[in-house]
Design an enzyme around this catalytic site. Sequence first.
Site, PDB file in Angstrom:
ATOM      1  N   THR A  33       6.672   7.688   2.573  1.00 38.88           N
ATOM      2  CA  THR A  33       5.813   8.864   2.421  1.00 38.88           C
ATOM      3  C   THR A  33       4.437   8.500   2.946  1.00 38.88           C
ATOM      4  OG1 THR A  33       7.041   9.520   0.441  1.00 38.88           O
ATOM      5  CG2 THR A  33       4.897  10.561   0.799  1.00 38.88           C
ATOM      6  N   LYS A 150      12.073   0.611  -0.535  1.00 42.61           N
ATOM      7  CA  LYS A 150      11.976   1.978  -1.059  1.00 42.61           C
ATOM      8  C   LYS A 150      13.282   2.699  -0.735  1.00 42.61           C
ATOM      9  CE  LYS A 150       8.186   5.183  -1.803  1.00 42.61           C
ATOM     10  NZ  LYS A 150       6.829   5.523  -1.368  1.00 42.61           N
ATOM     11  N   GLU A 183       5.218  -2.096 -11.824  1.00 45.93           N
ATOM     12  CA  GLU A 183       4.617  -1.033 -11.029  1.00 45.93           C
ATOM     13  C   GLU A 183       4.443   0.199 -11.901  1.00 45.93           C
ATOM     14  OE1 GLU A 183       7.513  -0.451  -7.952  1.00 45.93           O
ATOM     15  OE2 GLU A 183       9.000   0.424  -9.322  1.00 45.93           O
TER      16      GLU A 183
END
Length: 278
Positions: A33, A150, A183
Site C-alpha cells: 500500500t 506482507k 507491531e
Amino acid sequence: MIHQRTSLINGSFDQVISAADRGFTYGDGVFRTMKIRDGQPISWPFHYQKLVADCAVIGIVCPSAELLMSDIQQLFPIEEFDNGEVSVAKIIITRGEGERGYAPPAVTIPTRVLIKSSMPTYLDAHYLSGVRLHLCDTRLALQPKLAGIKHLNRLENILARMEWREESIFDGLMMDMQSNVIECTMSNIFARVGSHLYTPDLSQCGVAGITRQRILGLESLLGLNCSEVRITLPELLSADEVIVCNSLYGAFQVTAIGNQTWEQQSLASTIRNILTHG
C-alpha cells in the site's frame, strides 16, 4: 479529483478475478500500500524492492517494475489530479489460477491487481499531540518462513482490530506468543531509549514495512543508534519515547498505551520531516 475507475486487473479495466485464483481461494499472494501524489507513487523504489522480495519468499515471479508503473499510470493519470493531490494505491500480486488443493501448479501466471482509494483522514491532533494505542489480546503466531512479508493472510490483524471501537484509539499493539512486542495492526513501532532507537526483531513474525526500513537508515540524520531487537512489553512501556509508522501517515508519537503515558516530544515530527523532504 480522483478518477472514476478504482481498480485494474492485469492491466485491464474489464477483467475480473477468477474464482480459481489462488489469492482468493488461499490468500496465496502479497500486497503493498502506497501514497500516490500527482499520479506518481511515493517511495516507489522501496515499495517495488519489497514487493519483489516478498514474492520471492513464496515463490511468485513478481511482475516487472515497468509493467506495474504502466498500471499505475493507467489508474492514476496525472491529468486527472490537482496539484499536490494525494491518494492511495494498493498493489496485490497473487500466484494466479490453480486447481483445487494446496499444491500450486508447476506453471502459473501471476495475477496483478491495482486498487485506488482516497487518502485516509488523519486528525491534526495525531500530528500535534500523538496517538493512543490499545493493547491487543490477539497474539501473532510464530512462522519464520513468512516473517517480515506482507502476505494476503491478515486474519490476526483483523481479529486484533475488532477488539476496540473507541475513536480515541488510533491503533492496536500486538505481541507474539512469547509476549514480545512485534507491531501494531497497521503500523510498525519504535522505542527510543536515550540515544538508541529500537524496533522489534521480526525474524519470527510480523510485517517489515518500508517506512520502518527507511527509519532504520536515518541513524546519522537522527543522531541515534538504530537496531532491531527483541522488546518486551515492560521494556516498551519504560522507553523514553515511542513512535508508530507506516507508508501513509509517516510517523506519529505514541502518547498512551493503557495506563502508561508519555509527554509530547519531537522525534516523530523530525522523522516525518526527513521522510517528506530528506
